[in-house]
Design an enzyme around this catalytic site. Structure first.
Site, mmCIF file in Angstrom:
data_model
loop_
_atom_site.group_PDB
_atom_site.id
_atom_site.type_symbol
_atom_site.label_atom_id
_atom_site.label_comp_id
_atom_site.label_asym_id
_atom_site.label_seq_id
_atom_site.Cartn_x
_atom_site.Cartn_y
_atom_site.Cartn_z
ATOM 1 N N PRO A 107 0.831 -1.204 0.000
ATOM 2 C CA PRO A 107 0.000 0.000 0.000
ATOM 3 C C PRO A 107 0.870 1.260 0.000
ATOM 4 O O PRO A 107 1.901 1.302 0.671
ATOM 5 C CB PRO A 107 -0.799 -0.111 1.307
ATOM 6 C CG PRO A 107 -0.732 -1.548 1.679
ATOM 7 C CD PRO A 107 0.559 -2.081 1.141
ATOM 8 N N GLY A 111 3.401 3.851 5.332
ATOM 9 C CA GLY A 111 4.430 3.426 6.286
ATOM 10 C C GLY A 111 4.938 2.022 6.053
ATOM 11 O O GLY A 111 5.648 1.469 6.886
ATOM 12 N N LEU A 112 4.589 1.440 4.898
ATOM 13 C CA LEU A 112 5.082 0.083 4.624
ATOM 14 C C LEU A 112 6.266 0.084 3.645
ATOM 15 O O LEU A 112 6.640 -0.959 3.117
ATOM 16 C CB LEU A 112 3.951 -0.812 4.103
ATOM 17 C CG LEU A 112 2.900 -1.194 5.160
ATOM 18 C CD1 LEU A 112 1.788 -2.018 4.543
ATOM 19 C CD2 LEU A 112 3.516 -1.979 6.303
ATOM 20 N N GLY A 113 6.803 1.250 3.413
ATOM 21 C CA GLY A 113 8.043 1.322 2.630
ATOM 22 C C GLY A 113 7.858 1.140 1.134
ATOM 23 O O GLY A 113 8.797 0.694 0.454
ATOM 24 N N SER A 114 6.691 1.512 0.601
ATOM 25 C CA SER A 114 6.462 1.238 -0.823
ATOM 26 C C SER A 114 7.451 1.997 -1.716
ATOM 27 O O SER A 114 7.974 1.439 -2.678
ATOM 28 C CB SER A 114 5.018 1.538 -1.219
ATOM 29 O OG SER A 114 4.831 2.912 -1.342
ATOM 30 N N ALA A 116 10.518 3.089 -1.027
ATOM 31 C CA ALA A 116 11.867 2.515 -0.931
ATOM 32 C C ALA A 116 11.936 1.182 -1.670
ATOM 33 O O ALA A 116 12.928 0.878 -2.340
ATOM 34 C CB ALA A 116 12.254 2.331 0.533
ATOM 35 N N ALA A 117 10.866 0.392 -1.591
ATOM 36 C CA ALA A 117 10.881 -0.923 -2.244
ATOM 37 C C ALA A 117 10.916 -0.776 -3.767
ATOM 38 O O ALA A 117 11.641 -1.509 -4.446
ATOM 39 C CB ALA A 117 9.668 -1.745 -1.808
ATOM 40 N N ASP A 158 14.070 3.116 6.274
ATOM 41 C CA ASP A 158 13.240 2.422 5.278
ATOM 42 C C ASP A 158 14.105 1.744 4.214
ATOM 43 O O ASP A 158 13.983 0.536 3.972
ATOM 44 C CB ASP A 158 12.311 3.412 4.558
ATOM 45 C CG ASP A 158 11.113 3.791 5.388
ATOM 46 O OD1 ASP A 158 11.195 3.672 6.617
ATOM 47 O OD2 ASP A 158 10.093 4.214 4.805
HETATM 48 O O1 PMV Z 1 6.392 6.579 7.715
HETATM 49 P P1 PMV Z 1 7.535 5.630 7.574
HETATM 50 O O2 PMV Z 1 7.230 4.211 7.843
HETATM 51 O O3 PMV Z 1 8.315 5.849 6.312
HETATM 52 O O4 PMV Z 1 8.538 5.898 8.773
HETATM 53 C C1 PMV Z 1 9.014 7.129 9.115
HETATM 54 C C2 PMV Z 1 9.900 6.954 10.294
HETATM 55 C C3 PMV Z 1 10.368 8.253 10.895
HETATM 56 O O5 PMV Z 1 11.216 7.910 11.969
HETATM 57 C C4 PMV Z 1 9.201 9.067 11.428
HETATM 58 C C5 PMV Z 1 11.134 9.099 9.881
HETATM 59 C C6 PMV Z 1 12.454 8.517 9.471
HETATM 60 O O6 PMV Z 1 12.977 8.981 8.458
HETATM 61 O O7 PMV Z 1 12.997 7.640 10.148
#
Ligand code: PMV
Length: 319
Positions: A107, A111-114, A116-117, A158
């Site tokens: 998704p 926050g699941l790293g889409s 970066a993946a 990520d």
């Molecule tokens: O939203 P995500 O899963 O990409 O995570 C961000 C994590 C933070 O610590 C808030 C930001 C970061 O760059 O580490």
């Protein structure tokens, strides 16, 4: 060829990269404290690169309704910027004629790293297809540069988890530390469906910190200690204490103002349905939360999250 690559006949190269979830330490990790994150292999980004008889570099990403030649896209387009940066880095000349197919089950913006993946899979597929060998370290550094273009001041967690596809104990600017999971444990991920740019919550936390550094440094310290303790517990196979650590971490993230009514409601619903602990995961304000469950309790927690309004849930075993 990098991990996840497979050069076949007809100059087709494929690569894939998993999603990720942060278990502990988000936000504090931007300020040098440790954070823990793990790959989520049920969801992944997949890239295929083929030699094409048509002129140009054609991108086909059906999930985001994109079918275009590279040069017709704005140069800061998330996918175009990866390809442009890769071609610049690898000094390939003249540009080859390529078809690039990108699909992803991760998704987006939750926050699941889409992002970066996709970057990691794309870099690996291109590097393999164009015979420009890249080590994991180079892929990771490349993906970090791309993360910086789109996310301001990311910690790099990520791209690191997604590149190495292993549980990572991450401290910004330090060599990567992977770790072993002593006993597998199960988490349920609940998605609020609310798109919340991490860049904004990170900027808000920075404003808080600028106004009262010593107060927020001590909050970051507490979060860092939680990550440290959690790593030891996971390695020792003592996952039962992770639930309490998640609860403590969530309370500190609330203080940092990065939770939201929806995230708090989901965390509460998960605990009431039998989760041993729960917290938001990632940038916060929307996106995902996670709950630690006994394997037999995952369905009850997932359905409680759906009743509380979750758009989707994912149950995963960390091993
Ligand atoms: O939203 P995500 O899963 O990409 O995570 C961000 C994590 C933070 O610590 C808030 C930001 C970061 O760059 O580490």
């Amino acid at each position: 060829m990098g991990p996840g690559c497979d050069r076949g006949v007809l100059f087709i190269v494929k690569a894939s990269a998993p999603g990720k979830i942060i278990l502990f330490g988000e936000h504090a990790v931007v300020y040098g404290r440790p954070a823990l994150a793990v790959p989520i292999t049920q969801v992944h980004a997949d890239v295929e690169v083929l030699t094409s008889s048509r002129a140009g570099i054609w991108i086909d990403a059906p999930d985001i309704n994109l079918r275009a030649e590279l040069n017709t896209l704005p140069s800061d387009h998330p996918i175009a910027s990866v390809i442009h940066n890769f071609l610049f880095l690898s000094r390939v000349s003249p540009f080859p004629n390529l078809e690039i197919k990108i699909t992803s089950t991760i998704p987006v913006a939750s926050g699941l790293g889409s992002g970066a993946a996709v970057t990691v899979a794309l870099a690996r597929a291109l590097s393999s297809h164009l015979n420009h060998f890249m080590t994991d370290e180079e892929v990771n550094a490349f993906a970090y540069e791309i993360e910086k273009l789109h996310h301001g001041t990311p910690s790099g967690i990520d791209n690191t988890v997604v590149t190495y596809a292993k549980p990572v104990y991450f401290i910004k600017g330090q060599p990567i530390e992977t770790f072993k999971v002593g006993q597998p444990f199960t988490i349920v991920i609940g998605d609020t469906g609310i798109l919340a740019p991490t860049k904004e919550s990170v900027a808000d936390v920075r404003r808080l910190w600028m106004n009262d550094k010593s107060r927020w440094e001590s909050v970051f310290d507490k979060i860092g200690e939680i990550s440290f303790t959690a790593r030891r517990a996971i390695e020792a196979g003592r996952s039962e204490i992770l639930g309490e650590l998640m609860n403590e971490n969530h309370a500190l993230l609330q203080k940092l103002t990065v939770s939201s009514p929806e995230l708090d409601r989901f965390v509460e619903a998960a605990r009431n349905a039998g989760a041993t602990g729960a917290k938001l995961s990632g940038g916060g304000r929307g996106g995902n939360m996670i709950a630690l469950v006994k394997p037999e309790g995952s369905e009850a927690v997932a359905s409680a999250l759906i009743s509380a309004g979750a758009k989707r849930t994912l149950s995963t075993t960390v091993s």
